[in-house]
Design an enzyme around this catalytic site. Structure first.
Site, PDB file in Angstrom:
ATOM      1  N   HIS A  83       0.921  -1.273   0.173  1.00 32.54           N
ATOM      2  CA  HIS A  83       0.492   0.503   0.159  1.00 32.54           C
ATOM      3  C   HIS A  83       0.921   1.175  -0.098  1.00 32.54           C
ATOM      4  O   HIS A  83       0.518   2.732   0.767  1.00 32.54           O
ATOM      5  CB  HIS A  83      -0.848   0.078   1.312  1.00 32.54           C
ATOM      6  CG  HIS A  83      -1.919  -0.861   1.078  1.00 32.54           C
ATOM      7  ND1 HIS A  83      -3.620  -0.632   0.796  1.00 32.54           N
ATOM      8  CD2 HIS A  83      -1.938  -2.129   1.782  1.00 32.54           C
ATOM      9  CE1 HIS A  83      -3.673  -2.662   1.160  1.00 32.54           C
ATOM     10  NE2 HIS A  83      -2.977  -2.984   1.285  1.00 32.54           N
ATOM     11  N   ASN A 156     -10.222  -2.677   2.439  1.00 28.74           N
ATOM     12  CA  ASN A 156     -10.195  -2.646   0.560  1.00 28.74           C
ATOM     13  C   ASN A 156     -11.572  -2.577   0.214  1.00 28.74           C
ATOM     14  O   ASN A 156     -12.553  -2.605   0.827  1.00 28.74           O
ATOM     15  CB  ASN A 156      -9.018  -3.905   0.515  1.00 28.74           C
ATOM     16  CG  ASN A 156      -7.848  -4.520   1.097  1.00 28.74           C
ATOM     17  OD1 ASN A 156      -7.175  -2.976   1.630  1.00 28.74           O
ATOM     18  ND2 ASN A 156      -7.172  -5.205   0.750  1.00 28.74           N
ATOM     19  N   HIS A 347      -4.115   1.093  12.227  1.00 34.24           N
ATOM     20  CA  HIS A 347      -4.057  -0.318  13.216  1.00 34.24           C
ATOM     21  C   HIS A 347      -5.209  -0.780  13.087  1.00 34.24           C
ATOM     22  O   HIS A 347      -6.170  -0.023  13.559  1.00 34.24           O
ATOM     23  CB  HIS A 347      -3.496   0.482  14.122  1.00 34.24           C
ATOM     24  CG  HIS A 347      -2.620  -0.790  14.971  1.00 34.24           C
ATOM     25  ND1 HIS A 347      -2.783  -2.448  14.157  1.00 34.24           N
ATOM     26  CD2 HIS A 347      -2.240  -1.011  15.741  1.00 34.24           C
ATOM     27  CE1 HIS A 347      -2.927  -3.187  14.964  1.00 34.24           C
ATOM     28  NE2 HIS A 347      -2.471  -2.305  16.318  1.00 34.24           N
ATOM     29  N   TYR A 370       0.441  -3.976  11.924  1.00 31.27           N
ATOM     30  CA  TYR A 370       0.241  -2.903  12.185  1.00 31.27           C
ATOM     31  C   TYR A 370       1.741  -1.518  12.694  1.00 31.27           C
ATOM     32  O   TYR A 370       2.121  -0.479  12.684  1.00 31.27           O
ATOM     33  CB  TYR A 370      -0.688  -2.154  11.994  1.00 31.27           C
ATOM     34  CG  TYR A 370      -1.186  -2.657  10.614  1.00 31.27           C
ATOM     35  CD1 TYR A 370      -1.696  -3.769  10.325  1.00 31.27           C
ATOM     36  CD2 TYR A 370      -1.896  -2.038   9.198  1.00 31.27           C
ATOM     37  CE1 TYR A 370      -2.060  -5.174   9.365  1.00 31.27           C
ATOM     38  CE2 TYR A 370      -2.288  -2.519   8.289  1.00 31.27           C
ATOM     39  CZ  TYR A 370      -2.833  -3.884   8.652  1.00 31.27           C
ATOM     40  OH  TYR A 370      -3.219  -4.614   7.131  1.00 31.27           O
TER      41      TYR A 370
END
Ligand code: HDE
Length: 722
Positions: A83, A156, A347, A370
């Protein structure tokens, strides 16, 4: 009961939460201010370094030069491992009705409250400088700055994932990223290592169907759905838990590019999605999504026929409807790409009371990853102090120090309990306040195995396939063919089509046909059909929500190219242009040169772009006005003819008025005696004699055609040489 004492430095400032969020970030240089070093020393000359004579060597003692260059040398931080390429915006979330029945999350109680959000969209595979329109999953990460702390919904634009267990994530990403020996290809899954891996991991098949569909080449971030993917829990004040799946539904509808178009845009404007988002917000066309939830009471999840913890499965909307609970509006572009978009740290473990995890083994792994990645990416454990990551509610604990610590914590006490600082207790009342983990009862052996209830790898891929329109199916087949044709090792191609035979025999055969391999063989496939509890399943064979084949609600922000040259007839299109503008479309005049063109009435018409700097792939529709000289000049110009052919090939609306039809002659269209009618000889190609047909009627037909987004069923597209 001892109340937690609040750190005055972190007290919220007055005003709304959105203002608070903004205040955290404001830093502008006043005009007329002198340049200084980072120590505040006024810089006398920002153009010349300190030298031994005007032609002599530069002196090491020039600390002003050294400070400036040293800072520059360290301006880059590691890009995100995945990403890396993203764009973001600020906005707010507003609830429709209180959700107290399901959750005690504060920001889901009061419809009057606007909760500030920061949203980052991204591709997954490419580097930070890669093109926006590659075939890829898109990240859709939302940070809610709530009064109870930051809540991150890190999702997503595809509702399922490639793998079921976090331990496979590094393998997946290594297979997807450029191959390690030569570093190619950039931002693309069309290469051997990716297909080698996924063909050996049949659990990825469902996600592959989505990734090969047009969902992976969105027209705009503003036209994508978002999904939380995993199952989470909502927990109300009584402690009752419900499973939940989160959805974002875009107000503009869900739309894609054509594959050929997406590839061309990647070269013509690598920032296509970033620009689109920025320009929409900048022009006041604030993108909106509705937040939806699919809620399932604990104990009812067994009825689904698959394991709700398996992230390769989705809950069909026809089985559990999506309840729309609120609206998100993005209304402010970031001030600093680096400070905000690059430094924002999401996160899935940033939770608020009333929302909790499930045992999805993919989610469980993310909970570690994360924070860990931010420590290396953002240079230490204090990334929560960066303005974009800072909570807008009071924050206090006894964590101290570390790289780049910003807050100046006062006093001698950095531990709890204590009597030397501000009290002995920072605990909250009786366990009911603050974040409470769902008290799930776990009684099982420690075991490194996957649940057999995760074994069905194909039925949801088939559900997705069955739910697609004929055009969507064609595009999926074409995408598999394209990607697998880039795979050099025939065995990998073979293994993949063998797996697809479990999804649908015809799909597999169609994909295999041009690949120079054997016909698919389901028995040889890497995957097996696996577990599915047909007895209890509320199975559906199709689900309409999985298809994108729906028209757009309107034509707001849709881009129309108006092609002109000297001699263009202003009257044939001015009114139509005004109607388009009134409906919220964006119109741009394209001509062979910048400046102005002479219209047939002698007036000048300002030009926005040339054919050289603004190709057809930047637009949703094309308008060809009349005017004898203009039309024949453009018909002689290869770039103009190519513009129209390409728009036709990408199934966009093309509307020709009077002599403008000449530009369609390569495609075999001619202005016949249509009288006062608007003709549509093939889907989305409109032709009208604007001297006879009412302009309002032409505008209506044009806008209706544009609202269909694309005319995928248009004839002879493959024959068009563009
Ligand atoms: Fe991520 N993911 N991910 N992911 N992910 C990251 O975190 C990871 C997964 C998603 O705009 C990284 O800060 C693991 C699913 C988004 O900043 C990293 C696993 C979903 C973003 C990471 C997954 C996502 C990330 C890289 C499997 C959809 C961008 C930089 C266990 C629900 C957020 C970073 C942004 C980013 C790890 C799987 C979404 C490395 C280990 C499933 C939208 O921590």
């Amino acid at each position: 009961m001892p109340q937690p004492k609040r750190n005055p430095a972190s007290q919220p400032k007055t005003g709304s939460a959105a203002e608070k969020q903004k205040q955290l970030q404001a830093f502008t240089i006043e005009s007329g201010t002198s340049l200084t070093t980072n120590q505040g020393l006024q810089v006398p000359d920002n153009h010349n370094s300190l030298k031994a004579g005007v032609r002599g060597p530069t002196l090491l003692e020039d600390f002003i030069l050294r400070e400036k260059i040293t800072h520059f040398d360290h301006e880059r931080i590691p890009e995100r491992a995945v990403h890396a390429r993203g764009s973001a915006a600020h906005g707010y979330f507003k609830l429709y009705k209180p959700l107290e029945q399901y959750t005690r999350a504060g920001f889901l109680q009061n419809p009057e409250v606007e909760t500030p959000v920061f949203v980052r969209f991204s591709t997954v595979a490419g580097s930070a400088g890669s093109a926006d329109t590659v075939r890829d999953v898109r990240g859709f990460a939302v940070k809610f700055y709530t009064d109870e702390g930051n809540y991150d919904l890190v999702g997503n634009n595809i509702p399922v994932f490639f793998i079921q267990d976090a331990i496979k994530f590094p393998d997946l990403v290594h297979a997807l990223k450029p191959e390690p020996h030569h570093g190619m290809p950039q931002a693309a899954s069309a290469h051997d290592t990716f297909w080698d891996f996924v063909s050996l991991m049949p659990e990825s098949t469902h996600m592959l169907m989505w990734a090969m569909s047009d969902r992976a080449i969105p027209r705009s971030y503003r036209m994508m759905e978002g999904f939380g993917v995993h199952t989470f829990r909502l927990i109300n004040a009584r402690g009752d838990a419900h499973f939940v799946k989160f959805h974002w539904k875009p107000k503009l509808g869900v739309h894609s590019l054509a594959w050929d178009e997406a590839q061309k845009i990647a070269g013509k404007d690598a920032d296509f999605h970033r620009r689109d988002l920025w320009e929409a917000i900048d022009s006041g066309n604030f993108p909106e999504w509705e937040l939806g939830v699919q809620v399932i009471a604990e104990g009812k999840e067994d009825k689904l026929g698959f394991d709700i913890l398996d992230p390769t499965k989705l809950i069909p909307e026809s089985v559990v409807p999506v309840q729309l609970i609120g609206k998100m509006v993005l209304n402010r572009n970031p001030d600093s790409f680096f400070a905000e978009t690059e430094q924002v740290a999401f996160h899935p473990g940033h939770l608020v009371p009333g929302i909790d995890f499930s045992n999805d083994p993919l989610l469980q792994g993310r909970l570690f990853s994360y924070t860990d990645t931010q420590i290396s990416r953002l240079g230490g454990a204090n990334f929560h102090e960066l303005p974009i990551n800072k909570a807008v509610c009071p924050m206090h604990n006894f964590q101290r120090d570390g790289m780049h610590r910003q807050s100046v914590n006062k006093g001698r006490v950095a531990y709890e309990p204590n009597t030397l600082g501000n009290g002995t207790e920072f605990r909250v009342d009786g366990g009911s306040q603050g974040f409470q983990s769902h008290p799930e009862v776990l009684e099982s052996p420690t075991i490194r195995r996957r649940s057999p209830s995760f074994d069905d790898h194909f039925s949801h891929a088939t559900l997705f396939w069955n739910s697609q329109s004929p055009t969507e199916k064609d595009h999926i087949v074409a995408a598999f063919r394209f990607e697998l044709s880039k795979v050099e090792v025939p065995d990998i191609r073979q293994r993949m089509v063998d797996n697809l035979a479990h999804v649908d025999a015809k799909l597999a055969a169609r994909v295999a046909a041009p690949l120079g391999i054997q016909a698919p063989d389901a028995k040889a496939a890497a995957g097996r059909l696996g577990f599915r509890d047909y007895k209890i399943a509320q199975t559906v064979e199709e689900d309409a929500a999985l298809s994108m084949a729906r028209p757009a609600p309107d034509i707001k922000t849709r881009k129309v190219a108006i092609l002109v040259a000297d001699g263009v007839d202003l009257f044939t299109f001015k009114r139509i242009q005004q109607d388009l503008l009134d409906a919220g479309a964006v119109c741009k005049v394209i001509a062979p040169q910048l400046g102005t063109v002479n219209t047939s009435s002698g007036k000048q018409l300002a030009v926005d772009h040339t054919f050289a700097n603004m190709p057809s792939v930047m637009f949703d529709a094309v308008l060809l006005p009349g005017g004898v000289n203009s039309a024949s000049a453009l018909a002689q110009l290869g770039d103009a003819v190519h513009f129209v052919l390409e728009a036709y090939k990408h199934c966009k609306t093309v509307c020709a008025l009077n002599e403008g039809v000449q530009l369609l002659s390569t495609l075999g269209f001619a202005l016949e005696s249509q009288g006062n009618q608007v003709m549509e000889p093939t889907a989305g190609v409109l032709m009208a004699d604007a001297r006879k047909a009412a302009e309002g009627q032409i505008s209506q037909a044009l806008m209706a055609a544009m609202a269909r987004h694309r005319h995928w069923d248009r004839v002879n597209v493959d024959a068009v040489p563009a």
